[in-house]
Design a protein around this motif. Structure first.
Motif, PDB file in Angstrom:
ATOM      1  N   ILE A 152      -1.519  17.089  -4.305  1.00  0.00           N
ATOM      2  CA  ILE A 152      -0.981  18.371  -4.737  1.00  0.00           C
ATOM      3  C   ILE A 152      -2.118  19.204  -5.303  1.00  0.00           C
ATOM      4  O   ILE A 152      -2.725  18.855  -6.326  1.00  0.00           O
ATOM      5  CB  ILE A 152       0.121  18.173  -5.807  1.00  0.00           C
ATOM      6  N   ASP A 153      -2.461  20.286  -4.615  1.00  0.00           N
ATOM      7  CA  ASP A 153      -3.611  21.115  -4.992  1.00  0.00           C
ATOM      8  C   ASP A 153      -4.876  20.274  -5.096  1.00  0.00           C
ATOM      9  O   ASP A 153      -5.699  20.447  -6.001  1.00  0.00           O
ATOM     10  CB  ASP A 153      -3.342  21.835  -6.317  1.00  0.00           C
ATOM     11  N   GLY A 154      -5.018  19.331  -4.151  1.00  0.00           N
ATOM     12  CA  GLY A 154      -6.231  18.510  -4.100  1.00  0.00           C
ATOM     13  C   GLY A 154      -6.238  17.321  -5.041  1.00  0.00           C
ATOM     14  O   GLY A 154      -7.178  16.531  -5.028  1.00  0.00           O
ATOM     15  N   ARG A 155      -5.182  17.162  -5.849  1.00  0.00           N
ATOM     16  CA  ARG A 155      -5.097  16.048  -6.800  1.00  0.00           C
ATOM     17  C   ARG A 155      -4.010  15.080  -6.377  1.00  0.00           C
ATOM     18  O   ARG A 155      -2.928  15.491  -5.973  1.00  0.00           O
ATOM     19  CB  ARG A 155      -4.794  16.562  -8.215  1.00  0.00           C
ATOM     20  N   ALA A 156      -4.309  13.781  -6.507  1.00  0.00           N
ATOM     21  CA  ALA A 156      -3.332  12.754  -6.164  1.00  0.00           C
ATOM     22  C   ALA A 156      -2.196  12.756  -7.173  1.00  0.00           C
ATOM     23  O   ALA A 156      -2.430  12.834  -8.386  1.00  0.00           O
ATOM     24  CB  ALA A 156      -4.005  11.388  -6.132  1.00  0.00           C
ATOM     25  N   ASP A 157      -0.979  12.681  -6.662  1.00  0.00           N
ATOM     26  CA  ASP A 157       0.202  12.620  -7.521  1.00  0.00           C
ATOM     27  C   ASP A 157       0.351  11.178  -8.025  1.00  0.00           C
ATOM     28  O   ASP A 157       1.205  10.411  -7.554  1.00  0.00           O
ATOM     29  CB  ASP A 157       1.440  13.060  -6.744  1.00  0.00           C
ATOM     30  N   LEU A 158      -0.501  10.824  -8.979  1.00  0.00           N
ATOM     31  CA  LEU A 158      -0.570   9.459  -9.476  1.00  0.00           C
ATOM     32  C   LEU A 158      -0.905   9.490 -10.958  1.00  0.00           C
ATOM     33  O   LEU A 158      -1.900  10.108 -11.356  1.00  0.00           O
ATOM     34  CB  LEU A 158      -1.655   8.686  -8.711  1.00  0.00           C
ATOM     35  N   ALA A 203       0.829  -1.203   0.000  1.00  0.00           N
ATOM     36  CA  ALA A 203       0.000   0.000   0.000  1.00  0.00           C
ATOM     37  C   ALA A 203       0.863   1.252   0.000  1.00  0.00           C
ATOM     38  O   ALA A 203       1.927   1.299   0.623  1.00  0.00           O
ATOM     39  CB  ALA A 203      -0.942   0.009   1.201  1.00  0.00           C
ATOM     40  N   SER A 204       0.389   2.266  -0.704  1.00  0.00           N
ATOM     41  CA  SER A 204       1.076   3.556  -0.727  1.00  0.00           C
ATOM     42  C   SER A 204       0.034   4.657  -0.659  1.00  0.00           C
ATOM     43  O   SER A 204      -1.143   4.441  -0.981  1.00  0.00           O
ATOM     44  CB  SER A 204       1.913   3.703  -2.004  1.00  0.00           C
ATOM     45  N   PHE A 205       0.470   5.839  -0.230  1.00  0.00           N
ATOM     46  CA  PHE A 205      -0.403   6.998  -0.107  1.00  0.00           C
ATOM     47  C   PHE A 205       0.106   8.088  -1.054  1.00  0.00           C
ATOM     48  O   PHE A 205       1.038   8.827  -0.707  1.00  0.00           O
ATOM     49  CB  PHE A 205      -0.425   7.523   1.328  1.00  0.00           C
ATOM     50  N   PRO A 206      -0.453   8.194  -2.257  1.00  0.00           N
ATOM     51  CA  PRO A 206      -0.007   9.246  -3.176  1.00  0.00           C
ATOM     52  C   PRO A 206      -0.190  10.627  -2.542  1.00  0.00           C
ATOM     53  O   PRO A 206      -1.210  10.895  -1.892  1.00  0.00           O
ATOM     54  CB  PRO A 206      -0.930   9.075  -4.393  1.00  0.00           C
ATOM     55  N   ALA A 207       0.787  11.486  -2.736  1.00  0.00           N
ATOM     56  CA  ALA A 207       0.696  12.846  -2.203  1.00  0.00           C
ATOM     57  C   ALA A 207      -0.413  13.608  -2.916  1.00  0.00           C
ATOM     58  O   ALA A 207      -0.678  13.396  -4.102  1.00  0.00           O
ATOM     59  CB  ALA A 207       2.030  13.558  -2.384  1.00  0.00           C
TER      60      ALA A 207
END
Length: 218
Positions: free
Chosen positions: A44-50, A38-42
């Protein structure tokens, strides 16, 4: 035949999109026990860095917090609302608009926040297998639609072969069917290719025959 239900999720890769990791701590722990990293995407401005283009349907699972406003830009199939990978919604506020957003993302299972470890396996089982079943159904429907559109070529090929070989409709159909099997093509695809080949021959006094077919009967 419908795909076999998946029961072992070992080797899976979960991406948990949330701004409140504390509420999903049990999810993280339980996924590890099930063999799912499991990972937690950061955010950034409300959007997942994915990057959705890097997701693999056979491995990745998305857990999306419904309390976030549009955290992902997924390429959802317009006809079936099928996302590229299984999506499981994390539900906090049960407002209709929040639930609708998760449904529009293609969520096939839900977990209440704060997540209880005992509910994780059930959500995985439902979410992943519903995703697989929907994908299989979509593929079947697409194949049926393709075959339906191909029936026009089949009818044209039957009539053309009746004229070329001097046979009745039943014999023309059987000959086309045999040749499609021999060429390892569906009947519809074979007939479409047959008609294109036939139409491409100009200025010849004889019409094209099916490969392996006996002399024309008049």
């Amino acid at each position: 035949m419908a795909p076999r239900l998946l029961q072992n999720f070992n080797g899976g890769r979960a991406h948990i999109v949330t701004s409140n990791p504390t509420a999903v701590e049990a999810l993280h722990v339980t996924l590890g026990k099930l063999g799912v990293s499991a990972s937690f995407p950061a955010l950034i401005d409300g959007r997942a860095d994915l990057d959705p283009a890097t997701l693999q349907a056979e491995r990745d699972i998305l857990f999306v917090d419904g309390d976030l406003d549009n955290p992902l830009a997924l390429d959802i199939d317009a006809g079936s609302r099928q996302p590229p990978v299984p999506v499981i919604g994390l539900v906090g506020v049960e407002a209709p608009s929040r639930l609708k957003h998760l449904v529009n993302l293609g969520a096939t299972a839900f977990l209440r926040k704060p997540v209880q470890g005992a509910a994780v396996y059930t959500a995985l089982f439902l979410g992943i297998n519903q995703f697989l079943l929907r994908g299989d159904l979509r593929a079947r429907l697409d194949d049926m639609d393709r075959r339906r559109r191909g029936r026009r070529a089949v009818v044209k090929a039957i009539i053309a072969h009746m004229q070329d070989a001097g046979v009745d409709d039943d014999e023309a159909y059987e000959c086309l069917r045999r040749e499609s099997m021999r060429s390892r093509q569906s009947l519809e695809d074979y007939c479409e290719a047959f008609m294109k080949k036939r139409a491409g021959i100009h200025g010849q006094t004889t019409q094209p025959r099916l490969i392996g077919h006996s002399a024309e009967r008049r």
